[in-house]
Design a protein around this motif. Structure first.
Motif, PDB file in Angstrom:
ATOM      1  N   PHE A 122      -2.103   1.288  -2.792  1.00  0.00           N
ATOM      2  CA  PHE A 122      -1.288   2.494  -2.929  1.00  0.00           C
ATOM      3  C   PHE A 122      -1.952   3.525  -3.823  1.00  0.00           C
ATOM      4  N   HIS A 123      -2.803   3.108  -4.730  1.00  0.00           N
ATOM      5  CA  HIS A 123      -3.506   4.061  -5.595  1.00  0.00           C
ATOM      6  C   HIS A 123      -4.536   4.872  -4.825  1.00  0.00           C
ATOM      7  N   HIS A 132      -2.782   7.036  -9.189  1.00  0.00           N
ATOM      8  CA  HIS A 132      -3.638   6.358 -10.156  1.00  0.00           C
ATOM      9  C   HIS A 132      -2.839   5.883 -11.365  1.00  0.00           C
ATOM     10  N   ALA A 133      -1.648   6.425 -11.524  1.00  0.00           N
ATOM     11  CA  ALA A 133      -0.780   6.024 -12.634  1.00  0.00           C
ATOM     12  C   ALA A 133      -0.020   4.733 -12.341  1.00  0.00           C
ATOM     13  N   LEU A 134      -0.144   4.202 -11.121  1.00  0.00           N
ATOM     14  CA  LEU A 134       0.534   2.958 -10.776  1.00  0.00           C
ATOM     15  C   LEU A 134      -0.184   1.776 -11.418  1.00  0.00           C
ATOM     16  N   PRO A 135       0.530   0.903 -12.101  1.00  0.00           N
ATOM     17  CA  PRO A 135      -0.131  -0.262 -12.697  1.00  0.00           C
ATOM     18  C   PRO A 135      -0.411  -1.348 -11.654  1.00  0.00           C
ATOM     19  N   LEU A 175      -1.382  -3.694  -1.978  1.00  0.00           N
ATOM     20  CA  LEU A 175      -1.937  -3.130  -0.760  1.00  0.00           C
ATOM     21  C   LEU A 175      -0.879  -2.352   0.004  1.00  0.00           C
ATOM     22  N   THR A 176      -1.310  -1.311   0.695  1.00  0.00           N
ATOM     23  CA  THR A 176      -0.427  -0.594   1.608  1.00  0.00           C
ATOM     24  C   THR A 176      -0.295  -1.389   2.902  1.00  0.00           C
ATOM     25  N   PRO A 177       0.664  -1.028   3.768  1.00  0.00           N
ATOM     26  CA  PRO A 177       0.708  -1.673   5.094  1.00  0.00           C
ATOM     27  C   PRO A 177      -0.607  -1.514   5.861  1.00  0.00           C
ATOM     28  N   CYS A 221      -4.039   2.071 -12.690  1.00  0.00           N
ATOM     29  CA  CYS A 221      -4.293   1.405 -11.405  1.00  0.00           C
ATOM     30  C   CYS A 221      -5.469   0.442 -11.475  1.00  0.00           C
ATOM     31  N   ASP A 222      -6.316   0.602 -12.496  1.00  0.00           N
ATOM     32  CA  ASP A 222      -7.476  -0.271 -12.642  1.00  0.00           C
ATOM     33  C   ASP A 222      -7.330  -1.233 -13.812  1.00  0.00           C
ATOM     34  N   THR A 223      -6.123  -1.347 -14.316  1.00  0.00           N
ATOM     35  CA  THR A 223      -5.829  -2.269 -15.411  1.00  0.00           C
ATOM     36  C   THR A 223      -4.974  -3.406 -14.873  1.00  0.00           C
TER      37      THR A 223
END
Length: 262
Positions: free
Chosen positions: A14-15, A22-25, A29-31, A94-96
């Motif tokens: 999703f990132h 990019h703020a998503l922790p 995966l997307t569909p 998103c990379d943590t």
């Protein structure tokens, strides 16, 4: 005999949909990403020959490994080994990664081996996991040495677009807008170069893409030499800086913290 390493970039997360994401922790995966994995499972050559699967402990890489290589996991009765050295290079949310406890809950009923994932592996303030060139290069070398010492002969490794440039030391395409020359679920095959010091075979631990892999994806089996790769790397780091993926200068003189999206 050194193993063959089949490197794979994770499927779409999703990132990857927008910079806002990019703020998503530790995004999933997307569909479409899941569909990419199913396609890779159908098209990857000789999946039954794989005798080890290794992945970054991020959720998107672990799920890519699980969904893309079910034949190897089932027929060999093996688990995906989560190796923290393979995590992405930046300290964006998103990379943590998630804590070991959260990962244990997420993958409790799945064939994932988390024994190598320590507390604090997701703390990008720690020197080993810091988002700067020196630290990323060090853990890329640690990962290569770990792979070189493995007894298996055919190893799949699932990681991230930015980190794969460091791991393979192949910088072609790294100046693209997305910060990587690797597409989602793209795979490339590597062997280890002959060591320059015969008394210490692990002294170099450099990966070299197989001619058949380069022929398949580029139509040319010839790889850039080390000087050409060094030039490509310098250009990539400058480009990543221009894209805003450069943070506070690190303690090492002349180095800057590189935040590559992958």
């Amino acid at each position: 005999m050194a193993p063959t390493i089949h490197c794979v970039r994770h499927a779409q997360g999703f990132h990857n949909l927008s910079t806002a994401n990019h703020a998503l922790p530790d995004p999933l995966l997307t569909p479409l990403g899941e569909a990419q994995c199913r396609f890779l499972a159908q098209t990857f050559p000789s999946p039954a020959a794989i005798d080890a699967v290794v992945a970054s402990p991020m959720k998107r890489t672990l799920y890519t490994a699980l969904l893309s290589f079910p034949t190897a996991l089932a027929t060999r009765n093996i688990k995906v080994v989560a190796l923290p050295e393979l995590q992405e290079t930046s300290d964006m949310p998103c990379d943590t990664g998630s804590t070991p406890a959260e990962l244990a809950t997420e993958f409790a009923d799945k064939p994932v081996d988390l024994r190598l994932v320590p507390e604090g592996w997701n703390d990008k303030r720690a020197a080993k996991w810091a988002p700067n060139n020196k630290a990323v290069e060090a853990r890329a070398r640690d990962a290569r040495l770990w792979l070189l010492a493995r007894p298996e002969r055919e190893i799949v490794l699932v990681a991230h677009g930015g980190f794969l440039h460091y791991l393979t030391e192949d910088w072609a395409g790294s100046d693209r807008l997305c910060g990587t020359g690797w597409s989602n679920t793209e795979f490339r095959s590597y062997t280890f170069a002959a060591p320059s010091n015969n008394n210490d075979p692990a002294s170099d631990a450099h990966l070299v893409e197989t001619p058949s892999s380069r022929q398949r994806r580029r139509g040319d089996p010839t790889a850039p030499d080390r000087e050409e790769q060094a030039q490509l790397k310098r250009a990539a780091v400058r480009e990543w800086g221009a894209q805003g993926y450069v943070g506070v200068p690190s303690a090492a003189p002349g180095e800057r913290d590189v935040k590559v999206k992958g």
